[in-house]
Design a protein around this motif. Structure first.
Motif, PDB file in Angstrom:
ATOM      1  N   GLU A  42      45.475  83.118  33.250  1.00 43.14           N
ATOM      2  CA  GLU A  42      46.824  82.911  32.760  1.00 43.14           C
ATOM      3  C   GLU A  42      47.175  83.873  31.623  1.00 43.14           C
ATOM      4  OE1 GLU A  42      45.331  78.811  34.070  1.00 43.14           O
ATOM      5  OE2 GLU A  42      44.517  80.663  33.234  1.00 43.14           O
ATOM      6  N   THR A  57      52.340  86.688  35.326  1.00 45.56           N
ATOM      7  CA  THR A  57      51.660  85.441  35.666  1.00 45.56           C
ATOM      8  C   THR A  57      50.213  85.449  35.196  1.00 45.56           C
ATOM      9  OG1 THR A  57      53.054  85.200  37.632  1.00 45.56           O
ATOM     10  CG2 THR A  57      51.020  83.908  37.567  1.00 45.56           C
ATOM     11  N   GLU A 326      51.907  90.009  38.975  1.00 43.53           N
ATOM     12  CA  GLU A 326      52.978  89.103  39.386  1.00 43.53           C
ATOM     13  C   GLU A 326      53.973  88.785  38.266  1.00 43.53           C
ATOM     14  OE1 GLU A 326      51.282  86.627  43.101  1.00 43.53           O
ATOM     15  OE2 GLU A 326      50.678  85.802  41.163  1.00 43.53           O
ATOM     16  N   ARG A 328      57.248  87.545  36.602  1.00 47.57           N
ATOM     17  CA  ARG A 328      58.195  86.513  37.035  1.00 47.57           C
ATOM     18  C   ARG A 328      59.589  86.732  36.470  1.00 47.57           C
ATOM     19  NH1 ARG A 328      54.202  81.938  34.903  1.00 47.57           N
ATOM     20  NH2 ARG A 328      54.019  83.609  33.376  1.00 47.57           N
TER      21      ARG A 328
END
Length: 343
Positions: A42, A57, A326, A328
């Motif tokens: 994370e 991400t 990734e 967001r």
């Protein structure tokens, strides 16, 4: 304890007692093109503050990637928050997985720990089926291995432990019969046991009582210890007795690839060559796996080379450079960033 975890641990325990499953003879290290998966974790609040618009991400510190590459393997990032089948299909193509260290929590849904649990359970299934599939855990990754082996999340089977310094290893009397150290040259052992060359940066650790409390001593063997600032003797290196699973509480990757002055990592020749042993050993274990991608084009689509590491050391990060995954975008609810764990 999740039902599927309990069932899997029962099967492993039964097969251990019956002497079935994994063969005593190791497959030859014939794979000259090993590919290692590194699990991401994370995004931290600190890193989010540096890249708020991207709102990534997950990330992987580039030091782990370089550490694996220096041992002669390529890297594929493993993303968090995916369904179990994603990990199963990817592991059919990989030759091993590295659980890196970090500062995330184990009780966050769809994160590092959940992905690690999928990987750990699938790796057991593969090894029981006769496929050689190694896992190596560093610091937080090592703790995760033992917590998963304990079969539960709450309370976590680890203790508070404060060590932010460089330490030697106190080897066990039988460490030479272990897989990790049986072939290690005397000069490397002498350095590891007498010089402050292992980088420790943790506030939790695994001690003997953690193994004993969950009857793990039959399956896991300790090969060395170190002491924290309060004199707590913690397990510094460990390996599974039957499966090719290994862990170290310290950070071998930081010696050659992390340069933050305030951390005072050792960069001597002795520190570099002794810490190289651990990833060289693990990648050689990965060479025993014959999993492959379907073709070179498929390898290329998954490879870490599709991502560009960012120079985060100049931003104050403890990591010199980092791969991010990734994005967001800016969250609709700005308060959602408060759920991102602090480094």
């Amino acid at each position: 304890m999740p039902r599927q975890v309990a069932l899997l641990l029962f099967v492993v325990s039964f097969l251990h007692c019956e002497g079935a499953a994994v063969k005593d003879e190791l497959p030859a290290a014939d794979n000259e093109r090993p590919i290692v998966g590194i699990l991401s974790q994370e995004q931290s609040l600190y890193l989010h503050s540096k890249y708020p618009e991207e709102n990534y991400t997950s990330y992987i510190a580039a030091s782990y990637v370089k550490h694996v590459e220096a041992a002669g393997a390529r890297v594929v990032p493993i993303l968090i928050g995916k369904q179990r089948e994603y990990y199963r299909e990817l592991m059919k193509k990989l030759n091993g997985v590295l659980f890196p260290g970090g500062a995330t929590y184990f009780n966050q849904s769809n994160g590092y720990a959940d992905a690690g649990q999928h990987i750990y359970e699938i790796a057991i299934e593969m090894n029981l089926a006769g496929e050689y599939f190694p896992i190596f855990g560093t610091c937080l990754g090592f703790e995760l291995l033992i917590i998963l082996a304990s079969g539960q999340r709450e309370p976590e089977n680890r203790v508070r432990c404060y060590s932010y310094t460089n330490l030697p290893l106190d080897f066990t009397s039988d460490f030479r019969s272990s897989k990790m150290f049986s072939g290690t040259t005397k000069d490397i052992i002498d350095i590891l046991s007498s010089e402050n060359v292992t980088v420790n940066a943790h506030q939790f650790c695994i001690v003997d009582q953690n193994l004993e409390a969950f009857n793990l001593t039959d399956d896991w063997r300790v090969t060395s210890y170190s002491d924290d600032k309060h004199g707590v003797q913690f397990i510094a290196s460990i390996e599974h007795r039957r499966f090719p699973f290994y862990g170290v509480q310290f950070h071998p990757e930081k010696i050659s690839y992390e340069w933050k002055l305030s951390k005072q990592y050792p960069h001597s020749l002795n520190a570099i060559k002794s810490n190289r042993h651990f990833m060289d050993f693990f990648v050689n274990e990965c060479r025993r796996s014959l999993h492959t991608f379907g073709n070179v084009e498929e390898e290329n689509r998954y490879a870490i080379y599709n991502y560009e590491a960012k120079f985060t050391g100049v931003l104050g990060s403890q990591h010199h450079d980092i791969y991010f995954f990734e994005p967001r975008g800016i969250p609709k609810d700005q308060n959602s960033i408060s759920n991102i764990n602090k480094r």
